[in-house]
Design an enzyme around this catalytic site. Structure first.
Site, PDB file in Angstrom:
ATOM      1  N   GLY A 121       0.825  -1.200   0.000  1.00 50.71           N
ATOM      2  CA  GLY A 121       0.000   0.000   0.000  1.00 50.71           C
ATOM      3  C   GLY A 121       0.858   1.247   0.000  1.00 50.71           C
ATOM      4  N   SER A 122       0.330   2.318   0.543  1.00 48.90           N
ATOM      5  CA  SER A 122       1.018   3.603   0.541  1.00 48.90           C
ATOM      6  C   SER A 122       2.073   3.660   1.638  1.00 48.90           C
ATOM      7  CB  SER A 122       0.008   4.733   0.759  1.00 48.90           C
ATOM      8  OG  SER A 122      -0.545   4.640   2.068  1.00 48.90           O
TER       9      SER A 122
ATOM     10  N   GLY B 269       2.248   2.137   5.535  1.00 51.70           N
ATOM     11  CA  GLY B 269       3.407   1.458   6.090  1.00 51.70           C
ATOM     12  C   GLY B 269       3.874   2.061   7.394  1.00 51.70           C
TER      13      GLY B 269
ATOM     14  N   GLU C  33       5.633  -3.407   1.216  1.00 49.90           N
ATOM     15  CA  GLU C  33       5.775  -2.983  -0.177  1.00 49.90           C
ATOM     16  C   GLU C  33       4.962  -1.707  -0.347  1.00 49.90           C
ATOM     17  OE1 GLU C  33       7.822  -4.255  -2.127  1.00 49.90           O
ATOM     18  OE2 GLU C  33       8.177  -6.300  -1.435  1.00 49.90           O
TER      19      GLU C  33
END
EC number: 1.2.1.3
Length: 502
Positions: free
Chosen positions: A232-233, A237, A254
């Site tokens: 995701g963004s 994270g 990721e």
């Protein structure tokens, strides 16, 4: 295939697509296509408990036998490729060819994982003590929690699940709330594989969590889930990483990518043109590996930039299920507004913009098709620090390769990068210790389109995680070092003497 044919081919019943409180909208026209049932907190707790028990049984199944389950999943995916690819296109808006390509990634990682199931190898290490052997083992770690994003609604699940399953782990998947139908469909396909596999697969081996952010947070906070793989963004994270670390769990993150591509003086400009075009507009700029920034040497700038502008004028924008379409819609209104805000900011900084703005609004008033934009950044020191998940391509001139690499690296993100050059010195400089600081550094191909054989992931605010190929499987296991003494003495390491010699 029409919508009903897609649902029927994937065995999505009325119970799966109606009667729930989470509405699903197709980006192609903004129409509601389903209302799915969301999990409750109590339901999530029960599923995690069930996954924990399933893990205890699954870890005892031999690795090659576990690989047989993934092989069956791969065969089912081959049979359902067109239907699942169509559903990906319908639900997330990427064009049909990209939907098919995403399902092919699932098939490929299944093939990779089947081979891996016979190669979960450790090491034999020389011991300093006589008649001793030191060995390293890799053991299953536990339930693996997977949080995936809308833009790759099925491939990311497969990357993680295929490896986790052959490594002896159970899996719990929370797909994006924007793309739950692909999650339900894939879960059913895996259940089909489990049924064919037989009784060696315990009940609860694969669990699906449907819901919004709060549902994912329950899994992130739960100590029974030792590994969380989250895509995701960067903002996501920053939440997930510390939460998992606080309970001493392991996270595979990721996150965002602000990817750059360098066009050197010796570049094959036809190749560079193709690499830039797909990297920038593929998936309507909604790939983590999308090309965001291009640094073009001043000697070839006027040869390639006008060509890109002309190509942008002729892009086929429209229904992603139409085979002639090259650019589908953005996922939703918020994405469109983010794109507009980014272009406004670029203009205020002196950027010269070609393209941008909404497209096909009369034909699709409830969908968000856009014209991909090229922004020529005229300031020599300009850079773009923030990633906008939209088809905006920022173009800069450069004259010195060292400077171009430094400017490429001068962003918080570090996922993908590329250089187009026929000069071996430039290629080697780009991939050396002082070159690109990204997890992916390509030469004469674009930033987008990773193969499953290599480890996928990036550095800095991209999270540092790795998924898919190479030795990424180790993230789904725990490492054990074992020293075996087959002598009649008990020598201590480092030559330590303890007690008398009597």
């Amino acid at each position: 295939m029409n919508i009903q044919e897609i649902f029927s081919a994937l065995n999505l019943t009325d119970n799966d697509i109606s009667g729930g409180t989470l509405d699903v909208f197709a980006p192609r026209d903004g129409a509601k296509i389903a209302s799915v049932t969301m999990d409750t907190a109590a339901g999530v707790d029960a599923k995690i408990a069930k996954s924990t028990e399933a893990f205890k049984a699954w870890r005892m199944v031999p690795g090659p036998r576990r690989g047989e389950l993934v092989r069956l999943l791969g065969e089912i995916l081959r049979d359902k490729k067109e239907a699942l690819g169509s559903l990906v296109s319908l639900e997330c808006g990427k064009i049909y060819q990209e939907g098919l390509g995403e399902v092919q990634e699932m098939i490929d990682i299944c093939d990779f994982a089947v081979g891996l199931s016979r190669q979960l190898y450790g090491l034999t290490i020389a011991s300093e003590r006589p008649l001793h052997k030191m060995r390293e083992y890799w053991q299953p770690i536990g339930p693996v929690g997977i949080i995936s994003a809308f833009n790759f609604p099925v491939a990311v699940w497969a990357w993680n699940s295929a490896l986790a399953l052959v490594c002896g782990d159970s899996v719990i998947w929370k797909p994006s709330e924007k793309t739950p139908l692909t999650g339900i469909a894939c879960h059913k396909l895996l259940q089909d594989a489990i049924a064919r596999f037989g009784e060696d697969a315990p009940d609860g081996l694969s669990q699906l969590l449907i819901g919004e952010r709060d549902i994912g947070e329950i899994m992130v906070d739960d100590k029974r889930v030792p590994v969380i793989s989250a895509t995701g963004s960067c903002a996501m994270g920053r939440i997930v990483g510390p939460k998992v670390a606080a309970r001493f769990g392991r996270s595979i993150l990721e996150l965002g990518g602000n990817n750059a591509l360098i066009v050197a003086p010796s570049a094959d400009l036809d190749l560079a043109f193709q690499g830039i075009l797909f990297g920038a507009v593929g998936t309507c700029g909604q790939r983590c590996t999308s090309t965001r920034r291009v640094f073009v040497h001043d000697s070839v700038y006027d040869q390639i930039v006008p060509r890109l502008k002309k190509a942008y004028e002729g892009l086929s924008i429209g229904d992603p299920l139409d085979p002639k379409t090259l650019v589908g819609p953005l996922i939703d209104q918020q994405s469109y507004e983010n794109m507009e805000a980014a272009l406004k900011l670029a203009a205020s900084r002196g950027g010269e913009i070609v393209g941008g703005g909404r497209a096909l609004a009369d034909q699709y008033p409830n969908a968000y098709y856009v014209n991909p934009a090229i922004v020529e950044m005229t300031g020599a020191d300009d850079n773009v620090q923030e990633e906008t998940f939209a088809p905006i391509l920022y173009i800069f001139k450069y004259s010195d390769l060292t400077d171009a690499i430094a400017r490429q690296n001068d962003v918080p993100q570090g996922l993908s990068s590329a250089i187009f050059t026929r000069d071996v010195l430039e290629a080697e400089t780009f991939t050396c210790e002082a070159g690109s600081d990204c997890g992916i550094a390509n030469v004469n191909i674009g930033t987008s389109g990773a193969e499953i054989g290599g480890a996928f992931g990036g550095e800095k605010e991209t999270g540092g995680g790795r998924e898919s190929g190479s030795d990424s499987w180790k993230a789904y296991m725990r490492r054990m070092t074992s020293t075996l003494n087959y002598s009649t003495e008990l020598p201590l390491a480092q030559g330590i003497k303890f007690g008398s010699d009597d």
